[in-house]
Write an enzyme that holds these catalytic residues in place. Sequence first.
Site, PDB file in Angstrom:
ATOM      1  N   ARG A   1      -2.279  -1.598   1.217  1.00  0.00           N
ATOM      2  CA  ARG A   1      -2.584  -0.418   2.025  1.00  0.00           C
ATOM      3  C   ARG A   1      -1.361   0.075   2.785  1.00  0.00           C
ATOM      4  NH1 ARG A   1      -5.444  -3.992   5.273  1.00  0.00           N
ATOM      5  NH2 ARG A   1      -5.881  -4.924   3.263  1.00  0.00           N
TER       6      ARG A   1
ATOM      7  N   TYR B   1       1.898  -1.503   4.426  1.00  0.00           N
ATOM      8  CA  TYR B   1       2.789  -2.058   3.387  1.00  0.00           C
ATOM      9  C   TYR B   1       2.457  -3.531   3.136  1.00  0.00           C
ATOM     10  CZ  TYR B   1       6.071   1.923   3.407  1.00  0.00           C
ATOM     11  OH  TYR B   1       6.658   3.147   3.291  1.00  0.00           O
ATOM     12  N   HIS B   2       1.197  -3.827   3.041  1.00  0.00           N
ATOM     13  CA  HIS B   2       0.820  -5.202   2.723  1.00  0.00           C
ATOM     14  C   HIS B   2      -0.593  -5.243   2.143  1.00  0.00           C
ATOM     15  CE1 HIS B   2      -0.791  -5.016   6.967  1.00  0.00           C
ATOM     16  NE2 HIS B   2      -1.826  -5.553   6.347  1.00  0.00           N
ATOM     17  N   ALA B   3      -0.911  -6.388   1.562  1.00  0.00           N
ATOM     18  CA  ALA B   3      -2.284  -6.685   1.131  1.00  0.00           C
ATOM     19  C   ALA B   3      -2.663  -8.014   1.761  1.00  0.00           C
ATOM     20  CB  ALA B   3      -2.346  -6.777  -0.394  1.00  0.00           C
TER      21      ALA B   3
END
Length: 136
Positions: A96, A49-51
């Site tokens: 992702r 849950y991040h980039a």
Amino acid sequence: MNCSLIRFKDIGDEIEGFLIPIEAERNVTFQIKRVYYIYGVKQDVIRGYHAHKSLEQVLICVNGSVKIKVDDGTETEIITLDKPHTGCYIGPGIWREMYEFSQNSVLLVIASAFFDENDYIRDYNDFVQYKKTQKI
Ligand code: TYD
């Protein structure tokens, strides 16, 4: 999509087993600064849950399997990692989510920089905004 699969060359055979060397700026394109691994994830958990703004990573599921949803703000792809000889390169600016970790799975991550929370984008709306500013 700034994301691609890498098929590492495995040395050995099915009797003796296999060995895979990973070398900075050779079969992994960047200078390796950090390695970590994720294990013990229950099957219904979604991680990621991040980039990242600048981090490059290669993810290898060295045991078991995991799915990775990658999203560049325009399109999404789902990648299944289920072989220790296959890595997934994820470049900067890719959201992702990792999910469906199989029991006893171990996800090895090779990274181009030391841990830096400021390199993370952890809110999806912020990510969408960030991608818009990158296009200008
Ligand atoms: P995070 O990258 O959010 O994990 P995931 O994407 O797999 O869900 O990291 C989880 C926590 O671990 C967060 O508090 C930051 C910390 N962390 C470090 O301290 N060093 C590291 O190298 C990494 C990757 C995470």
